[in-house]
Design a protein around this motif. Structure first.
Motif, PDB file in Angstrom:
ATOM      1  N   THR A 162       0.917  -1.279   0.078  1.00  0.00           N
ATOM      2  CA  THR A 162       0.104   0.135  -0.015  1.00  0.00           C
ATOM      3  C   THR A 162       0.877   1.296  -0.128  1.00  0.00           C
ATOM      4  O   THR A 162       0.221   2.319  -0.281  1.00  0.00           O
ATOM      5  CB  THR A 162      -0.859   0.009   1.446  1.00  0.00           C
ATOM      6  OG1 THR A 162      -0.150   0.087   2.241  1.00  0.00           O
ATOM      7  CG2 THR A 162      -1.859  -1.161   1.441  1.00  0.00           C
ATOM      8  N   TYR A 208      -2.193   4.274  -4.400  1.00  0.00           N
ATOM      9  CA  TYR A 208      -1.302   4.189  -3.297  1.00  0.00           C
ATOM     10  C   TYR A 208      -1.571   5.880  -2.925  1.00  0.00           C
ATOM     11  O   TYR A 208      -1.579   6.635  -3.506  1.00  0.00           O
ATOM     12  CB  TYR A 208       0.177   4.172  -4.026  1.00  0.00           C
ATOM     13  CG  TYR A 208       0.326   2.769  -4.643  1.00  0.00           C
ATOM     14  CD1 TYR A 208       1.042   1.941  -3.554  1.00  0.00           C
ATOM     15  CD2 TYR A 208       0.224   2.479  -5.804  1.00  0.00           C
ATOM     16  CE1 TYR A 208       1.409   0.567  -3.943  1.00  0.00           C
ATOM     17  CE2 TYR A 208       0.443   1.205  -6.284  1.00  0.00           C
ATOM     18  CZ  TYR A 208       0.903   0.227  -5.290  1.00  0.00           C
ATOM     19  OH  TYR A 208       1.355  -1.016  -5.716  1.00  0.00           O
ATOM     20  N   GLU A 402      -2.025  -1.730   6.200  1.00  0.00           N
ATOM     21  CA  GLU A 402      -1.473  -2.168   4.949  1.00  0.00           C
ATOM     22  C   GLU A 402      -1.702  -3.747   4.973  1.00  0.00           C
ATOM     23  O   GLU A 402      -2.001  -4.186   3.655  1.00  0.00           O
ATOM     24  CB  GLU A 402       0.016  -2.209   5.567  1.00  0.00           C
ATOM     25  CG  GLU A 402       0.676  -0.816   5.419  1.00  0.00           C
ATOM     26  CD  GLU A 402       2.063  -0.889   5.529  1.00  0.00           C
ATOM     27  OE1 GLU A 402       2.958  -0.825   4.729  1.00  0.00           O
ATOM     28  OE2 GLU A 402       2.696  -1.026   6.777  1.00  0.00           O
ATOM     29  N   ASN A 432      -5.307  -0.018   3.170  1.00  0.00           N
ATOM     30  CA  ASN A 432      -4.986   1.340   2.245  1.00  0.00           C
ATOM     31  C   ASN A 432      -5.823   2.458   2.277  1.00  0.00           C
ATOM     32  O   ASN A 432      -6.039   3.360   1.881  1.00  0.00           O
ATOM     33  CB  ASN A 432      -5.168   1.066   0.711  1.00  0.00           C
ATOM     34  CG  ASN A 432      -4.194   1.921  -0.220  1.00  0.00           C
ATOM     35  OD1 ASN A 432      -3.200   2.337   0.328  1.00  0.00           O
ATOM     36  ND2 ASN A 432      -4.706   2.284  -1.333  1.00  0.00           N
TER      37      ASN A 432
END
Length: 452
Positions: A162, A208, A402, A432
């Motif tokens: 992530t 991301y 994560e 995330n």
């Protein structure tokens, strides 16, 4: 993909799983190596290959090596043998730093088909296809000191992560007396800003939220380009919508001027975490190492960071057993790092590397002494990490989640911006996401929290 029955012949395997070519990767070493492996994964996928775990049957095995220590070289050889046992007919490509500094040694290993150094990793699929056709071994290692240009390896996604590593720089001009890396990676080369920003936007578009700026000597970014430096590129990335965190990998202390620290302190996306390489807390040892600062200068820099950034995490690297390190010098190191109170220390033992100045120094330290000193510093690191974490019990911090906590059902973990690993009771629907968490208690090297 399910694990294959290793007793199957190639023909039986392909009848069951199809004839799409399969590649597998094993990575040793630093964040730069991890980044470059992800880039090679993408190249193979774009060329029609499936990617499987390293302990599975594959047509091609890529071992991305590290040579910082002799143990890294040994581990590379172990993984080469392991891959060949899984599929004796596979192609083994050994790439990276070990290959760069010992290409003939690697090529002479009977299992190896391709040796590729730290340059031209983007050509790896072509080399594999060439070996597949003519069956001859290939040594594709080139003189790294002829390399004046940053090799562009593009990444859109990083499997299972992530937080995305973003390589902005390669090479090192420091030549510390213990370090083989300048000989493996060559001179400083910086990535062009437009290419960096293009990749940041691709990563953003793939979901991301955090990018970690990495390189062999990140502080040198821009020295080979015109009118740009590390601070400039940080500010450019900061302007990219959708990226919520910018973290920096290890940086040399002498780069951290008051102006730099004040500037990044004003950037809300920049994480309150500095990994500032120390190596030793003894001035005489630092001098033999070829480091370009004293302990008093280092302390001034750490004080400066803490003055301008509240609740900042300071992490570092410490080497024990450097040639000639006396009990007195080690005690100086121990007392210095104890006074600094790093939130975490990466402690490692000096490894003699042929080709470096320190390899020929007298008074090499016994392994038993290195181990004793290492354990003493590791214990101190654990104590200081717990102390840092406990400062934030009953505080609320934002956590980027994560993954599930290994071996603990019903918990998910992530990181605060100041590098505290936090686990909360939840499922992966929060992966995330950056969410506020109240820290409740500290357990060894992580904190337990509750979603607010």
């Amino acid at each position: 993909m399910a694990k294959a029955n290793l007793a199957l012949s190639n023909e039986e395997f392909y009848n069951i799983y199809g004839r799409k070519k399969i590649v597998s990767f094993f990575t040793l070493g630093c964040k730069v190596n991890q980044y470059e492996t992800e880039a090679m994964v993408e190249i193979f996928k774009n060329s029609g290959y499936d990617v499987v775990d390293f302990d599975e049957y594959a047509d091609v095995y890529i071992i991305n090596t590290c040579t910082v220590t002799g143990r890294g070289d040994m581990k590379s050889r172990q993984e080469i043998r392991k891959a060949k046992k899984i599929n004796p007919d596979s192609i083994i490509a050994v790439v990276g730093c070990y290959s760069q500094v010992a290409s003939n040694e690697v090529l002479n290993l009977p299992e190896v088909n391709i040796v590729l150094g730290t340059k031209n990793k983007g050509e790896v699929v072509k080399l594999v296809e060439k070996v597949s056709g003519d069956k001859e071994k290939i040594n594709a290692v080139e003189n790294i000191f002829d390399n004046k240009k940053f090799e562009e390896l593009k990444i859109s996604a990083q499997e299972g992560h992530t937080r995305a590593y973003l390589k902005i720089q390669d090479g090192c001009n420091q030549f510390c007396t213990y370090c083989i890396i300048p000989y493996a990676r060559g001179p400083v080369r910086s990535r062009r800003p437009d290419n960096i920003l293009d990749e940041v936007k691709r990563l953003r578009d793939n979901g991301y939220k955090e990018v970690i700026l990495t390189g062999i000597h990140v502080a040198s970014y821009g020295k080979d380009l015109e009118n740009i430096n590390l601070l400039d590129i940080i500010k450019m990335i900061h302007e990219v919508d959708g990226i919520e965190r910018i973290r920096m990998s290890s940086i040399e202390p002498t780069f951290l001027t008051e102006d730099f620290i004040k500037e990044v302190a004003s950037l809300p996306k920049f994480c309150r975490h500095y990994h500032v390489s120390l190596q030793s807390g003894s001035d005489s040892t630092l001098k033999r190492m070829g480091r370009k600062y004293s302990t008093s200068e280092y302390k001034e820099i750490i004080d400066r960071i803490r003055e301008h950034i509240k609740d900042v995490a300071i992490t570092t690297d410490i080497m024990v057993g450097f040639p000639g390190e006396t009990d007195e010098e080690f005690n100086e190191t121990f007392n210095f790092v104890k006074a600094i109170e790093f939130s975490k220390m990466h402690v490692f033992k000096y490894s003699r590397r042929p080709g470096t100045k320190a390899a020929n120094y007298p008074d090499q330290v016994k392994n038993s002494v290195k181990e004793e000193r290492s354990q003493k510093l590791i214990k101190l690191s654990e104590e200081n990490e717990a102390k840092f974490y406990k400062k934030f019990v009953d505080s609320t911090l934002n956590v980027l989640f994560e993954q599930s906590v290994k071996d603990v059902e019903g918990y998910v973990e992530g990181l605060t911006d100041n590098y505290i690993r936090v686990a909360v009771e939840s499922d992966l629907k929060i992966k995330n996401k950056i969410l506020p968490v109240k820290l409740i208690e500290v357990k060894e090297d992580f904190a337990i929290g509750k979603l607010v």
